[in-house]
Design a protein around this motif. Structure first.
Motif, PDB file in Angstrom:
ATOM      1  N   VAL A  65       0.861  -1.181   0.000  1.00 31.59           N
ATOM      2  CA  VAL A  65       0.000   0.000   0.000  1.00 31.59           C
ATOM      3  C   VAL A  65       0.901   1.236   0.000  1.00 31.59           C
ATOM      4  CG1 VAL A  65      -1.942  -1.123   1.153  1.00 31.59           C
ATOM      5  CG2 VAL A  65      -0.190   0.011   2.530  1.00 31.59           C
ATOM      6  N   GLY A  66       0.429   2.277  -0.651  1.00 27.53           N
ATOM      7  CA  GLY A  66       1.270   3.464  -0.697  1.00 27.53           C
ATOM      8  C   GLY A  66       0.525   4.696  -1.141  1.00 27.53           C
ATOM      9  N   ALA A  67       1.106   5.841  -0.810  1.00 26.39           N
ATOM     10  CA  ALA A  67       0.547   7.115  -1.236  1.00 26.39           C
ATOM     11  C   ALA A  67       1.638   8.171  -1.178  1.00 26.39           C
ATOM     12  CB  ALA A  67      -0.628   7.521  -0.346  1.00 26.39           C
ATOM     13  N   GLY A  68       1.510   9.152  -2.030  1.00 24.72           N
ATOM     14  CA  GLY A  68       2.461  10.247  -2.009  1.00 24.72           C
ATOM     15  C   GLY A  68       2.873  10.673  -3.402  1.00 24.72           C
ATOM     16  N   LYS A  69       3.532  11.826  -3.458  1.00 21.58           N
ATOM     17  CA  LYS A  69       3.929  12.385  -4.744  1.00 21.58           C
ATOM     18  C   LYS A  69       5.109  11.640  -5.362  1.00 21.58           C
ATOM     19  CE  LYS A  69       3.951  16.447  -2.725  1.00 21.58           C
ATOM     20  NZ  LYS A  69       4.146  17.902  -2.477  1.00 21.58           N
ATOM     21  N   ALA A  70       5.848  10.882  -4.562  1.00 19.66           N
ATOM     22  CA  ALA A  70       6.932  10.047  -5.093  1.00 19.66           C
ATOM     23  C   ALA A  70       6.563   8.573  -5.061  1.00 19.66           C
ATOM     24  CB  ALA A  70       8.216  10.276  -4.295  1.00 19.66           C
ATOM     25  N   CYS A  71       5.290   8.284  -4.830  1.00 19.50           N
ATOM     26  CA  CYS A  71       4.858   6.894  -4.643  1.00 19.50           C
ATOM     27  C   CYS A  71       4.989   6.082  -5.920  1.00 19.50           C
ATOM     28  CB  CYS A  71       3.418   6.870  -4.134  1.00 19.50           C
ATOM     29  SG  CYS A  71       2.799   5.223  -3.756  1.00 19.50           S
ATOM     30  N   ASN A  72       4.890   6.711  -7.096  1.00 14.79           N
ATOM     31  CA  ASN A  72       5.039   5.963  -8.344  1.00 14.79           C
ATOM     32  C   ASN A  72       6.311   5.124  -8.323  1.00 14.79           C
ATOM     33  OD1 ASN A  72       3.748   8.634  -8.653  1.00 14.79           O
ATOM     34  ND2 ASN A  72       3.292   7.954 -10.742  1.00 14.79           N
ATOM     35  N   HIS A  73       7.448   5.793  -8.121  1.00 13.73           N
ATOM     36  CA  HIS A  73       8.738   5.105  -8.186  1.00 13.73           C
ATOM     37  C   HIS A  73       8.942   4.185  -6.988  1.00 13.73           C
ATOM     38  CE1 HIS A  73      10.807   7.857 -11.326  1.00 13.73           C
ATOM     39  NE2 HIS A  73       9.497   7.884 -11.483  1.00 13.73           N
ATOM     40  N   MET A  74       8.418   4.564  -5.826  1.00 10.58           N
ATOM     41  CA  MET A  74       8.555   3.713  -4.644  1.00 10.58           C
ATOM     42  C   MET A  74       7.784   2.410  -4.830  1.00 10.58           C
ATOM     43  SD  MET A  74       8.070   6.663  -1.719  1.00 10.58           S
ATOM     44  CE  MET A  74       8.718   5.735  -0.332  1.00 10.58           C
ATOM     45  N   ALA A  75       6.521   2.534  -5.259  1.00 12.35           N
ATOM     46  CA  ALA A  75       5.683   1.343  -5.442  1.00 12.35           C
ATOM     47  C   ALA A  75       6.204   0.473  -6.568  1.00 12.35           C
ATOM     48  CB  ALA A  75       4.238   1.761  -5.706  1.00 12.35           C
ATOM     49  N   MET A  76       6.689   1.096  -7.649  1.00 16.05           N
ATOM     50  CA  MET A  76       7.254   0.307  -8.746  1.00 16.05           C
ATOM     51  C   MET A  76       8.418  -0.551  -8.278  1.00 16.05           C
ATOM     52  SD  MET A  76       7.348   2.225 -12.431  1.00 16.05           S
ATOM     53  CE  MET A  76       7.982   3.792 -11.862  1.00 16.05           C
ATOM     54  N   ALA A  77       9.289   0.036  -7.469  1.00 13.97           N
ATOM     55  CA  ALA A  77      10.461  -0.710  -6.997  1.00 13.97           C
ATOM     56  C   ALA A  77      10.043  -1.936  -6.201  1.00 13.97           C
ATOM     57  CB  ALA A  77      11.349   0.201  -6.157  1.00 13.97           C
ATOM     58  N   VAL A  78       9.117  -1.774  -5.265  1.00 12.55           N
ATOM     59  CA  VAL A  78       8.661  -2.905  -4.440  1.00 12.55           C
ATOM     60  C   VAL A  78       7.936  -3.934  -5.298  1.00 12.55           C
ATOM     61  CG1 VAL A  78       7.192  -3.576  -2.499  1.00 12.55           C
ATOM     62  CG2 VAL A  78       8.544  -1.469  -2.369  1.00 12.55           C
ATOM     63  N   ASP A  79       7.065  -3.461  -6.184  1.00 16.72           N
ATOM     64  CA  ASP A  79       6.322  -4.341  -7.081  1.00 16.72           C
ATOM     65  C   ASP A  79       7.278  -5.161  -7.941  1.00 16.72           C
ATOM     66  OD1 ASP A  79       3.336  -4.393  -8.672  1.00 16.72           O
ATOM     67  OD2 ASP A  79       5.090  -4.795  -9.911  1.00 16.72           O
ATOM     68  N   HIS A  80       8.310  -4.531  -8.469  1.00 19.63           N
ATOM     69  CA  HIS A  80       9.254  -5.240  -9.338  1.00 19.63           C
ATOM     70  C   HIS A  80      10.096  -6.250  -8.562  1.00 19.63           C
ATOM     71  CE1 HIS A  80       9.128  -1.775 -12.524  1.00 19.63           C
ATOM     72  NE2 HIS A  80       7.985  -2.391 -12.375  1.00 19.63           N
ATOM     73  N   VAL A  81      10.478  -5.908  -7.338  1.00 19.63           N
ATOM     74  CA  VAL A  81      11.273  -6.837  -6.533  1.00 19.63           C
ATOM     75  C   VAL A  81      10.442  -8.056  -6.139  1.00 19.63           C
ATOM     76  CG1 VAL A  81      12.391  -7.171  -4.299  1.00 19.63           C
ATOM     77  CG2 VAL A  81      12.893  -5.127  -5.635  1.00 19.63           C
ATOM     78  N   LEU A  82       9.215  -7.854  -5.685  1.00 20.26           N
ATOM     79  CA  LEU A  82       8.408  -8.953  -5.152  1.00 20.26           C
ATOM     80  C   LEU A  82       7.857  -9.870  -6.245  1.00 20.26           C
ATOM     81  CD1 LEU A  82       6.418  -7.191  -2.292  1.00 20.26           C
ATOM     82  CD2 LEU A  82       8.338  -8.764  -2.076  1.00 20.26           C
ATOM     83  N   GLY A  83       7.574  -9.330  -7.417  1.00 18.62           N
ATOM     84  CA  GLY A  83       7.036 -10.163  -8.493  1.00 18.62           C
ATOM     85  C   GLY A  83       5.772 -10.881  -8.066  1.00 18.62           C
ATOM     86  N   ASP A  84       5.727 -12.220  -8.299  1.00 15.06           N
ATOM     87  CA  ASP A  84       4.511 -12.968  -7.973  1.00 15.06           C
ATOM     88  C   ASP A  84       4.366 -13.275  -6.487  1.00 15.06           C
ATOM     89  OD1 ASP A  84       6.411 -14.936  -7.642  1.00 15.06           O
ATOM     90  OD2 ASP A  84       5.730 -16.188  -9.304  1.00 15.06           O
TER      91      ASP A  84
END
Length: 465
Positions: free
Chosen positions: A68-87
């Protein structure tokens, strides 16, 4: 890829040597502080083992892993976690200010909320987050990525206060001249998520929380090893709150908002008892801080000196009226070039913080702008006496105030160029229309989402006389 999208246009007029130096320093600084890069430097997944810095988690022991995330820099933060965790990621929800074409997600649903004012879209996205939390249990793990702007983007007021009331209150507070700490004291105490209320809700479900944050609070120390859990994390939806109900009530009195704020809010705060106070500690949560406001100046200093220019950090606590800060910067530049005090020219002078501007009723506003643009416009009016002096000021996340610009870049030629176009910069400041003026003279800075969010980023360059 350059963080500054209109670099060529900014180098099409003005003092080109000064502008190029300042833009090079700014670009390199923003690239180094991008949250995607910062998170990927400390976060990895090997089999079922998630590593973040010095800590590890066995994901085979978790039923669900949520982002879960929110913020003006959340795009890059969430992408990083999403890409690391994968499935390994069960589901993610991110609430952002802007969606960029380059954003890519696997299992994360992205919503665009309202900023600086909360809106219905942000409310509905926040309700999805709360529903996810309410279905969780002791075997679940939440990874929350939070940056500045989350207070408006992740908005869910307490029962009895509407989204419209919250938006009106936010607008009044931001235009009152109150500092962001004071604004947040009110916003946190009328929210179901802000001020640690989201973390409290997760804790009540028995789920585990890992928080990854970017701190845009003026006064925090610079980061050191970002892979070591941060023990003093505070505020935002996922950390303990340092403000109190009494603070919120005092802000309303100090800025004479008793009769202008919605009655639903003043009545709630007046009657709220201790049970409505925000949480003050979360000893079981794990937090990591990627960047703080001083990191801007420290990184920019390294980049300036790598280019052979002495650099000095003036302050990471810059606050006050934006246009006045710009006038001060021009006075400082004049002193440096004329006398060599307090620093010998040529030099770069760096500052960060969060200046604000008092805004009159909407009927008196003639255009758009923001603190960064007003700062450089104020600078431009006084900088003609300092040949070659150049001032860069942006909101480091990429959007400044009510405009699509990140901020502005002005120099000792800006006032003359504006006059040649019959532009009155004084009138632009009075009408809070700095964006239109800077755009007309080619001095507005455009970045889009930068991947970080550390308040204002200011670079002053003063060449030798």
């Amino acid at each position: 890829m350059s963080k500054i999208r209109n670099r060529e246009a900014l180098l099409a007029q003005g003092d080109l040597a000064s502008r190029e130096l300042v833009l090079n320093i700014a670009d390199a600084t923003l690239a180094r502080l991008d949250a995607y890069t910062r998170i990927r430097s400390i976060m990895s997944l090997e089999g079922d083992t998630l590593r973040i810095g010095t800590r590890t988690w066995d994901l085979s022991l978790k039923r669900n892993v949520y982002l879960v995330g929110a913020g003006k820099a959340c795009n890059h933060m969430a992408m990083a976690v999403d890409h690391v965790l994968g499935d390994k990621l069960t589901h993610g929800i991110a609430i952002v200010k802007l969606i960029e074409e380059t954003d890519s997600f696997n299992r994360t649903k992205v919503h665009v909320g309202g900023h600086p004012l909360p809106n219905q879209a942000g409310y509905e996205a926040t309700r999805e987050v709360l529903e996810l939390v309410d279905l969780s249990g002791p075997d679940d793990l939440f990874i929350a990525v939070i940056s500045g702007g989350s207070s408006a983007l992740m908005n869910c007021p307490v029962d009895g206060i509407s989204v419209e009331d919250e938006a009106l209150a936010t607008d009044l507070l931001l235009k009152s001249g109150a500092g962001i700490y004071e604004v947040n004291a009110v916003r946190r105490h009328i929210s179901q998520t802000n001020g640690g209320m989201l973390a409290q809700r997760i804790h009540k479900q028995g789920a585990e929380l890992i928080g990854i944050g970017i701190s845009d609070a003026v006064g925090n120390a610079p980061t050191s090893d970002i892979g070591v859990p941060f023990e003093r994390y505070a505020s935002t939806p996922i950390g303990p709150d340092r403000t109190t109900l009494d603070d919120a009530r005092q802000v309303i009195i100090d800025y004479n908002l008793q009769d202008s704020l919605p009655a639903s809010i003043t009545s709630y705060l007046a009657s709220a008892g201790p049970e409505k106070e925000t949480p003050k500690e979360f000893p079981d949560n794990t937090y990591f801080v990627l960047n703080t406001v001083p990191d801007l100046c420290l990184t920019a200093k390294e980049e300036a000196e790598a280019r052979g220019v002495p650099a000095y950090i003036l302050t990471s606590y810059l606050e006050g009226e934006s246009k006045d800060a710009g006038t001060f910067m021009a006075s400082l530049a004049r002193e440096i070039q004329a006398t060599g005090n307090p620093f010998p020219a040529p030099c770069v002078v760096l500052s960060s913080g969060e200046t604000t501007t008092f805004i009159p009723p909407n009927a008196d506003i003639t255009g758009h702008g923001g603190p960064g643009q007003e700062l450089v416009t104020g600078f431009a009016l006084a900088a003609a006496a300092v040949p070659g002096a150049c001032m860069f000021s942006i909101d480091s996340e990429g959007t400044d105030g009510t405009s699509p610009a990140a901020g502005g870049l002005t120099d000792s030629t800006t006032a003359a160029r504006a006059a040649a176009k019959d532009l009155n910069l004084h009138a632009s400041l009075r009408g809070h229309a700095a964006f239109e003026a800077l755009t007309a003279v080619g001095d507005a800075v455009l970045t889009g989402n930068t991947g970080t969010n550390l308040c204002d980023f200011n670079i002053l360059y003063v060449p030798a006389p």
